[in-house]
Design an enzyme around this catalytic site. Sequence first.
Site, PDB file in Angstrom:
ATOM      1  N   HIS A  65       0.820  -1.221   0.000  1.00  0.00           N
ATOM      2  CA  HIS A  65       0.000   0.000   0.000  1.00  0.00           C
ATOM      3  C   HIS A  65       0.855   1.273   0.000  1.00  0.00           C
ATOM      4  CE1 HIS A  65       0.122  -0.176   4.573  1.00  0.00           C
ATOM      5  NE2 HIS A  65       0.240   1.116   4.375  1.00  0.00           N
ATOM      6  N   ASP A 113      -0.154  -7.706   1.597  1.00  0.00           N
ATOM      7  CA  ASP A 113       0.336  -6.329   1.561  1.00  0.00           C
ATOM      8  C   ASP A 113       1.875  -6.338   1.594  1.00  0.00           C
ATOM      9  OD1 ASP A 113       0.409  -3.600   1.655  1.00  0.00           O
ATOM     10  OD2 ASP A 113      -0.350  -3.412   3.717  1.00  0.00           O
ATOM     11  N   SER A 207       4.161   2.263   8.317  1.00  0.00           N
ATOM     12  CA  SER A 207       3.843   1.206   7.359  1.00  0.00           C
ATOM     13  C   SER A 207       5.072   0.796   6.564  1.00  0.00           C
ATOM     14  CB  SER A 207       2.798   1.699   6.358  1.00  0.00           C
ATOM     15  OG  SER A 207       1.533   1.678   6.942  1.00  0.00           O
ATOM     16  N   GLY A 208       5.160  -0.485   6.273  1.00  0.00           N
ATOM     17  CA  GLY A 208       6.257  -0.973   5.448  1.00  0.00           C
ATOM     18  C   GLY A 208       7.491  -1.334   6.246  1.00  0.00           C
TER      19      GLY A 208
END
Length: 263
Positions: A65, A113, A207-208
């Site tokens: 994402h 994801d 995120s990530g």
Amino acid sequence: MLLLLLLTNAFVLLPWAGAGRIIGGMVSKVRSRPYMAFLESKNATNIRNCGGFLIRPDAVLSAAHCVDMQGRPRVTVILGAHNISDEECSQQKISVARWFIHPQYSRERFKNDIVLLKLEQNATINEYVKCISIPKKNKHVRVGTKCNVPGWGWTSKEEDRTDVLREVELKVQKEKICQRTFSDYEPQSMICVGDEKRKKAVYKGDSGGPLVCNKKAHGIVSYGCDCNLFPEAFTRISHFAPWIHQQLKMFSLQDTPGSPSSD
Ligand SMILES: *[C@@H]1O[C@H](CO)[C@@H](O)[C@H](O)[C@H]1NC(C)=O
Ligand SMILES: *[C@@H]1O[C@H](CO)[C@@H](O)[C@H](O)[C@H]1NC(C)=O
């Protein structure tokens, strides 16, 4: 009962897919997270910042994402950073040549994801920049394991930002806890993580980034819900290990001069 179901759905509709933040954590020691990458995905109008981590001198792993943007985004990583707004000598800024989102990634349901980024040039491995290894296929991390998550994300729900890398310790939770909260939670491809006391969490901007357990990257910060800091769902890397190794093999083939291009 119905209301509860509606609420449960509302949770999944309001995740902070975007960036993440470290809440209740502390500043990371300089050079203690040398695999950490700061990711910037940029199109003509929007910028999205995320975390990522180096798994080979030419490859960074992150959440799908983070690069899932319209209008042909350009993606850049900064390695070896501590204070992201300083021009530190240790930093290596490298463009991403191309990226491979998992073919079964679902934007709506936050499934699979994961994205593998191929760097335009190899990172220089030194005391500030190093790779982290990933677990073998189906090597599950045990419930109760204490793991660390570094990130440059928000440090409170009030949009407080941080320039320096921070990290938080979070515990691997029982699958049941995430299954109760997120209707699309999938135990084989996700890890349920969090702090029951709700004092510590990852948040927007994180995120990530990696979930580091026993010196390996076991998870990728994926989603949570705005209303509550507990629990949170991470991508389970061991489930994707065969896919990652297959992509890495392709990278090497593409590097060989004169080899036929796959597309
Ligand atoms: C940039 O990406 C965002 C998020 O996907 C999108 O809303 C926006 O329209 C994009 N801008 C352009 C110029 O494509
Ligand atoms: C870049 O790193 C990859 C993976 O370690 C290696 O196979 C490749 O030979 C390196 N390329 C260059 C130009 O050094």
